[in-house]
Design a protein around this motif. Structure first.
Motif, PDB file in Angstrom:
ATOM      1  N   ASN A   1      -4.958  -9.225  23.419  1.00 55.46           N
ATOM      2  CA  ASN A   1      -6.213  -8.561  23.125  1.00 55.46           C
ATOM      3  C   ASN A   1      -7.316  -9.610  23.224  1.00 55.46           C
ATOM      4  O   ASN A   1      -7.318 -10.581  22.474  1.00 55.46           O
ATOM      5  CB  ASN A   1      -6.166  -7.953  21.716  1.00 55.46           C
ATOM      6  N   PRO A   2      -8.283  -9.455  24.142  1.00 56.05           N
ATOM      7  CA  PRO A   2      -9.289 -10.490  24.335  1.00 56.05           C
ATOM      8  C   PRO A   2     -10.228 -10.661  23.130  1.00 56.05           C
ATOM      9  O   PRO A   2     -10.793 -11.732  22.938  1.00 56.05           O
ATOM     10  CB  PRO A   2     -10.066 -10.026  25.572  1.00 56.05           C
ATOM     11  N   GLN A   3     -10.370  -9.637  22.311  1.00 55.87           N
ATOM     12  CA  GLN A   3     -11.259  -9.735  21.149  1.00 55.87           C
ATOM     13  C   GLN A   3     -10.611 -10.455  19.981  1.00 55.87           C
ATOM     14  O   GLN A   3     -11.248 -11.253  19.312  1.00 55.87           O
ATOM     15  CB  GLN A   3     -11.727  -8.348  20.714  1.00 55.87           C
ATOM     16  N   THR A   4      -9.340 -10.149  19.736  1.00 55.59           N
ATOM     17  CA  THR A   4      -8.673 -10.723  18.565  1.00 55.59           C
ATOM     18  C   THR A   4      -7.722 -11.855  18.918  1.00 55.59           C
ATOM     19  O   THR A   4      -7.340 -12.637  18.051  1.00 55.59           O
ATOM     20  CB  THR A   4      -7.871  -9.645  17.818  1.00 55.59           C
ATOM     21  N   GLY A   5      -7.297 -11.909  20.180  1.00 51.80           N
ATOM     22  CA  GLY A   5      -6.327 -12.919  20.589  1.00 51.80           C
ATOM     23  C   GLY A   5      -4.899 -12.536  20.249  1.00 51.80           C
ATOM     24  O   GLY A   5      -3.974 -13.284  20.527  1.00 51.80           O
ATOM     25  N   ALA A   6      -4.712 -11.357  19.645  1.00 50.48           N
ATOM     26  CA  ALA A   6      -3.369 -10.918  19.255  1.00 50.48           C
ATOM     27  C   ALA A   6      -2.551 -10.556  20.492  1.00 50.48           C
ATOM     28  O   ALA A   6      -3.051  -9.933  21.434  1.00 50.48           O
ATOM     29  CB  ALA A   6      -3.467  -9.713  18.338  1.00 50.48           C
TER      30      ALA A   6
END
Length: 95
Positions: free
Chosen positions: A64-69
């Motif tokens: 996920n590019p926003q959270t890095g998850a």
């Protein structure tokens, strides 16, 4: 500039001796056949134009590019297009 379905219908109407209704039916019929073929996993080859392929993509790890998850992306089908040599040459101006 983008060629829309309405533009395509208009071009078929003008270039052939058809009514607008007939031109619409012709374009809709072609697109319907093309869609069904691709949905069924068949390739669509238009000589002098190119080939549409349905390819299976396996599941893969993503982020996920926003959270890095990290997450697992599901397997999916994609449509690819490879232009014919004739079309490629015309686009590049080498007829």
């Amino acid at each position: 500039m983008t060629l829309t379905k309405a533009d395509l219908i208009q071009k078929v109407y003008r270039q052939h001796d058809l009514t607008k209704t007939q031109a619409t039916e012709v374009v809709e019929a072609f697109l319907g056949i093309a869609k069904r073929s691709l949905q069924e996993g068949e390739d669509l080859l238009l000589s002098g134009f190119g080939k549409f392929n349905v390819k299976q993509k396996n599941s893969r790890r993503g982020r996920n590019p926003q959270t890095g998850a990290e997450l697992l992306l599901a397997p999916r089908k994609v449509i690819t297009f490879k232009p014919s040599g004739i079309l490629r040459n015309r686009i590049n101006g080498a007829e």
